[in-house]
Design a protein around this motif. Structure first.
Motif, PDB file in Angstrom:
ATOM      1  N   THR A  54      17.974  36.392  -4.210  1.00 32.21           N
ATOM      2  CA  THR A  54      18.373  37.325  -5.273  1.00 32.21           C
ATOM      3  C   THR A  54      18.444  38.750  -4.748  1.00 32.21           C
ATOM      4  OG1 THR A  54      17.294  35.895  -6.909  1.00 32.21           O
ATOM      5  CG2 THR A  54      17.825  38.136  -7.588  1.00 32.21           C
ATOM      6  N   ILE A  58      22.100  40.783  -4.705  1.00 33.57           N
ATOM      7  CA  ILE A  58      22.321  41.889  -5.658  1.00 33.57           C
ATOM      8  C   ILE A  58      23.218  42.964  -5.047  1.00 33.57           C
ATOM      9  CG2 ILE A  58      21.208  43.840  -6.799  1.00 33.57           C
ATOM     10  CD1 ILE A  58      18.931  42.031  -7.585  1.00 33.57           C
ATOM     11  N   CYS A  87      19.568  48.228 -11.378  1.00 39.40           N
ATOM     12  CA  CYS A  87      19.329  46.786 -11.208  1.00 39.40           C
ATOM     13  C   CYS A  87      17.905  46.510 -10.747  1.00 39.40           C
ATOM     14  CB  CYS A  87      20.317  46.203 -10.210  1.00 39.40           C
ATOM     15  SG  CYS A  87      21.969  45.942 -10.868  1.00 39.40           S
ATOM     16  N   THR A  90      15.689  47.161 -13.768  1.00 41.95           N
ATOM     17  CA  THR A  90      15.880  46.083 -14.744  1.00 41.95           C
ATOM     18  C   THR A  90      15.283  44.774 -14.251  1.00 41.95           C
ATOM     19  OG1 THR A  90      17.973  47.148 -15.372  1.00 41.95           O
ATOM     20  CG2 THR A  90      17.593  44.923 -16.182  1.00 41.95           C
ATOM     21  N   SER A  91      15.332  44.530 -12.937  1.00 43.05           N
ATOM     22  CA  SER A  91      14.772  43.293 -12.382  1.00 43.05           C
ATOM     23  C   SER A  91      13.273  43.205 -12.624  1.00 43.05           C
ATOM     24  CB  SER A  91      15.073  43.208 -10.877  1.00 43.05           C
ATOM     25  OG  SER A  91      16.458  43.161 -10.633  1.00 43.05           O
ATOM     26  N   VAL A 130      15.124  33.967 -13.880  1.00 45.88           N
ATOM     27  CA  VAL A 130      15.146  35.387 -13.515  1.00 45.88           C
ATOM     28  C   VAL A 130      16.434  35.731 -12.775  1.00 45.88           C
ATOM     29  CG1 VAL A 130      14.048  37.123 -12.045  1.00 45.88           C
ATOM     30  CG2 VAL A 130      12.643  35.655 -13.500  1.00 45.88           C
ATOM     31  N   THR A 131      16.823  34.887 -11.818  1.00 46.84           N
ATOM     32  CA  THR A 131      18.051  35.123 -11.049  1.00 46.84           C
ATOM     33  C   THR A 131      19.280  35.119 -11.945  1.00 46.84           C
ATOM     34  OG1 THR A 131      17.056  34.098  -9.087  1.00 46.84           O
ATOM     35  CG2 THR A 131      19.460  34.285  -9.129  1.00 46.84           C
ATOM     36  N   ILE A 134      19.333  38.361 -13.947  1.00 48.82           N
ATOM     37  CA  ILE A 134      19.704  39.526 -13.139  1.00 48.82           C
ATOM     38  C   ILE A 134      21.197  39.529 -12.854  1.00 48.82           C
ATOM     39  CG2 ILE A 134      19.449  40.606 -10.864  1.00 48.82           C
ATOM     40  CD1 ILE A 134      16.529  39.694 -10.892  1.00 48.82           C
ATOM     41  N   TYR A 226      18.647  42.485 -21.794  1.00 50.76           N
ATOM     42  CA  TYR A 226      18.597  43.039 -20.436  1.00 50.76           C
ATOM     43  C   TYR A 226      19.863  43.834 -20.130  1.00 50.76           C
ATOM     44  CZ  TYR A 226      15.031  39.378 -19.856  1.00 50.76           C
ATOM     45  OH  TYR A 226      13.941  38.575 -20.006  1.00 50.76           O
TER      46      TYR A 226
END
Length: 261
Positions: A54, A58, A87, A90-91, A130-131, A134, A226
Motif C-alpha cells: 500500500t 500510493i 493521503c 487520511t491513511s 484498509v488498502t 485508501i 474517508y
C-alpha cells in the motif's frame, strides 16, 4: 467486439477529441491505474506484505493520476505534494476507524456464492479493507488537489502581484465550489452503485439497526466519509502550499533582481 471494448474505444476517441494531448495522457492514466490495481491484487494474493504494498503504490497511483492527467508541471507538482500528504494523514485516520468498525471480511450476503470455498485464505481481511479504503480515496483527493492548484495558478498568472493573503482567500472561494461538487459526486456515486442493495434491504425488511450493522453498507459508508475528509483536508492544504510556494518564488526572484542591479 464486446460492449466493454466498444465503450473503451469510444472513451479514447472522445478524450482525444476533447482533450487533445492531455486527453490521450489521461486515457493512458486510466489504463495504467487499472493495471496497477490488478497488480496490487495479484501481489496480495501471492502473500506479499499488504502494508508495504500500500505504501509503495500510493505514490505510484498519485503520480499516474496527476502527472499524466495534467499538462502544467507546477500544478502537477503542487497537487502531488498536497495529495500525498493528505493521503498519509487520511491513511492514519482509516487505520483507526477500520479497527474500531470491525467491518472487514465477507458479509452473510456472500454465503451462497462461497459455499464449498474456504473463507480463510490466509490473508488479513482488516489490512485488505484498509488498502481498499485508501485506494478508494485517492481519486477524490487527487481531483480536488488538481482543481485547487489549477484555479490558484491561473489567478496568480493573471494577477502576479497578488498577496499571499488574497491568494489564500481566493483559494477558500474556489474550495467551496470544489467541496460542493466533490461531495455530490462521491455521494451520488455511492447511491448509484448501491441502489440494488438498498432495494434488497427494503424488500427483505431490514431494520435501520440491521442496515447500519451490515458489513457491505458500513464499508461503503466509511469509504465515503474517508473521501469527504480527504477532500476537505486537500482544499486548505493545496491553497497554503501553492500560495507559500509562489510567495517564496517571487521573493527569491526579487532578491536575484536586486543583486543583479
Amino acid at each position: 467486439m464486446s460492449t466493454l471494448t466498444a465503450l473503451i474505444i469510444i472513451l479514447a476517441i472522445l478524450m482525444t477529441i476533447v482533450g487533445g494531448e492531455t486527453g490521450i495522457r489521461s486515457f493512458f492514466s486510466v489504463i495504467i491505474n487499472t493495471l496497477l490495481l490488478i497488480l496490487v491484487a495479484m501481489l496480495i494474493s501471492w502473500g506479499l506484505n499488504i502494508a508495504i504494498l500500500t505504501l509503495i503504490f500510493i505514490p505510484l497511483k498519485l503520480v499516474t493520476i496527476i502527472f499524466l492527467g495534467t499538462h502544467d508541471y507546477t500544478v502537477a507538482k503542487n497537487s502531488f505534494y498536497s495529495a500525498f500528504l493528505v493521503c498519509l494523514i487520511t491513511s492514519l485516520f482509516i487505520l483507526g476507524c477500520q479497527y474500531l468498525a470491525q467491518a472487514a471480511g465477507l458479509g452473510p450476503e456472500a454465503g451462497e456464492i462461497l459455499v464449498g470455498l474456504s473463507q480463510m485464505p490466509g490473508l488479513s481481511y482488516p489490512m485488505i479493507a484498509v488498502t481498499v479504503a485508501i485506494f478508494s480515496t485517492l481519486g477524490a483527493i487527487a481531483e480536488a488537489a488538481v482543481a485547487m492548484s489549477s484555479g490558484l495558478l491561473e489567478i496568480k498568472k493573471h494577477n502576479p502581484d497578488i498577496s499571499e493573503e488574497d491568494l489564500m482567500g481566493s483559494g477558500t472561494k474556489i474550495g467551496n465550489d470544489v467541496l460542493g461538487t466533490a461531495m455530490n459526486t462521491i455521494l451520488f456515486g455511492m447511491f448509484g452503485s448501491f441502489l440494488s442493495l438498498f432495494l434488497w434491504y427494503f424488500r427483505l425488511h431490514y431494520t435501520i439497526g440491521e442496515v447500519l450493522n451490515e458489513k457491505l453498507f458500513v464499508n461503503e459508508a466509511l469509504i465515503i466519509m474517508y473521501s469527504l475528509i480527504g477532500v476537505i483536508l486537500t482544499v486548505p492544504l493545496s491553497s497554503f502550499m501553492l500560495s507559500r510556494g509562489m510567495s517564496k518564488k517571487r521573493l527569491k526572484y526579487g532578491n536575484k533582481k536586486s543583486n543583479a542591479d
